[in-house]
Design an enzyme around this catalytic site. Sequence first.
Site, PDB file in Angstrom:
ATOM      1  N   THR B 174       0.855  -1.185   0.000  1.00 25.04           N
ATOM      2  CA  THR B 174       0.000   0.000   0.000  1.00 25.04           C
ATOM      3  C   THR B 174       0.891   1.234   0.000  1.00 25.04           C
ATOM      4  OG1 THR B 174      -1.819  -1.107   1.128  1.00 25.04           O
ATOM      5  CG2 THR B 174      -1.819   1.276   1.214  1.00 25.04           C
ATOM      6  N   PHE B 176       1.120   5.288   0.722  1.00 25.40           N
ATOM      7  CA  PHE B 176       0.501   6.354   1.507  1.00 25.40           C
ATOM      8  C   PHE B 176       1.117   7.685   1.116  1.00 25.40           C
ATOM      9  CE2 PHE B 176       0.260   2.470   3.886  1.00 25.40           C
ATOM     10  CZ  PHE B 176      -0.991   2.485   4.470  1.00 25.40           C
TER      11      PHE B 176
END
Lengths: 274, 274
Positions: B174, B176
Site C-alpha cells: 500500500t 501512503f
Amino acid sequence: VKEQLVAYLGPPGTFCEEAARKRFREGALLKPCMELGEIWDRVESGEADFGVVPVENTTGGSVIPSLDLLFERDLKVCGEVELRIRHNLIVKPDTRLVEIRLVVSHPQAIAQCKRFLDEQLPLATRRTVESTAKAVQMLAETEYAAAIGTESAADIYGMKVLVKDIQDNPRNFTRFFIIGTRDSPPSGSDRTSIVFSVAHLPGTLVSVLEELSKRRINLTKIESRPTRQTPWEYLFYVDFEGHRSEKICHQALESMRKKTFFLKVLGSYPKARP
Amino acid sequence: VKEQLVAYLGPPGTFCEEAARKRFREGALLKPCMELGEIWDRVESGEADFGVVPVENTTGGSVIPSLDLLFERDLKVCGEVELRIRHNLIVKPDTRLVEIRLVVSHPQAIAQCKRFLDEQLPLATRRTVESTAKAVQMLAETEYAAAIGTESAADIYGMKVLVKDIQDNPRNFTRFFIIGTRDSPPSGSDRTSIVFSVAHLPGTLVSVLEELSKRRINLTKIESRPTRQTPWEYLFYVDFEGHRSEKICHQALESMRKKTFFLKVLGSYPKARP
C-alpha cells in the site's frame, strides 16, 4: 429454444443482478455466484452462456479483481451495462424510522449514504457486510434494524423500502462487463478494451497511444497497474471507441502490438447507452 | 521544541498508523481520525502538522476518496511511504486454532487471506468490519473468534498473533501520501504528482504526455477518472519522476498547462525507498 444461462455476482438482489436484468430482460435464467472467479469458471466450462461482472464505479474506482481476471483468463468482453446506483433505506414491514438503532450494508453503500445517515440516523450503529443483498436478507432476524440496498432485494426478501434514493451523490454509476467466449460483431457504435505492457515508461507509452490519436480514435479510459510479478513493470488498461474489425482500429492494434511486450484485446462490444 | 502532530486514518493499529510510524519514528504524536476528510480539516486548521492517507494498493487499486480530496482541497503532497501489507491471524491469548468459529476483519483483508482461510479455517464464519484494528478490538468481547490485523493492533489491544503472514500474495503493497501545507524541497530523487483535465480525448492526452516524454521524464502512474460534475469529462492523475522546481520539469509543467483545461500540482516529494 434453450434458455440462456447468465452467471452474475450474487446473492440475488445485488446491483450486478440488476445489470444482468437490464441487459437480458426476461430472456435468460440468472445464476448467482458468490465469487468473481466462479463466474469465469461457469462460462469457460459452458455451463453458463454469459457472465456479468462489475468493472468500475464512479466513486469507488476500478474493481481490481475483475481487471485481474480479464487479464489472466481468456474470456472476451462482449457487452457493457451502465447502471445508476440508487440506494434505499430498507426495513421490516413494521419498523418505523424512529425505531432504527442499527444500519447494515456493504461498506461502499454506507459510505455513499453518509450524509443521509448523519442527518437522519445519527445515533444508529453502522455495521458492514459483504453485499447490500446480504444486509437486506439479515433484516428478518434482526430487531430495530435497517439495511441499505436495492428495491429488488426488498422485494425478494419481503422487506419494505422506507426511504428511496438516500445516496449523497446523485451521479453515481457502476459499469458492468458482459463476458462470454466470443466478443460482439460490429454494431456501428462500439468500444474496444485492451490491456498491454511496455518496456520502459518515458517514451513508449506515448508512442503506443499515438497509434490511436494519429488515427483520431477516441481513448475513453486509461489506467496503469503494477504487475503482480515484477515491481516497476506496468500493465495499461485502455478503452477506445470503435470495433477491432474496423480498418483503422485494426491497423492501430497491429501497430501497437509492435511497440508493446504483449497486447491482449479483451473484446469489442456495443457502447452502453447512457 | 514543540512535538509534531500527525493525523492518520485510525483507529490505532491500522496500516495507516504503521505508515505514519515508519515515516515519523518517535518524533511525533500520532492522532487517529475516523474519516479521511477529518485529516484534511486538522492539517488545514493548523491543529496537525501533517496527515498520512492511503492512496493505492497493489491488489485493491486506488483509494478514490483520497484522490477526490487531493483534487478538491488545497493541501500538498510532501512525502510518500510504501508499506508491505502483512496480515496476521490474531486471537485472545487463550484461544487455539481448532476453536475458531468466526473470523472478523476489513473486507479487503479477508479477501487477501482467502487461501489461508479456505485451507485452515474452512468452517469459520467470516464477518466484515470497517478496519482491521476494529476487528482486533472486538476480540475482547467475542468468544471463539479470530481477527485479521497488524501486529501492532495485537499489541495495543492485548491480543496474541497466532499465525503470521497469512496473506495469499506476498507482493501486496500500500502506498501512503504525507500531506501538509507545503510540499518538499528537492532531494535529488523526487516524484511529482499532478491532476489535470483536457478538452477532448483523441489527440489532447497524448499531446500533454509528450511534454514529459520528449524531455525524457519518466511517467510512473496514470489514471483517468470521470469528473463528478460532467459525464464524459475526465480527470487524469499522473505521477512522474523529478521535482517541479527542476528546470526540465518546470518547463514540462508550463507547456502542459497550456494544453489542459486546468492543471494542479499536488506536490513534489522524495520517492519512497522500496
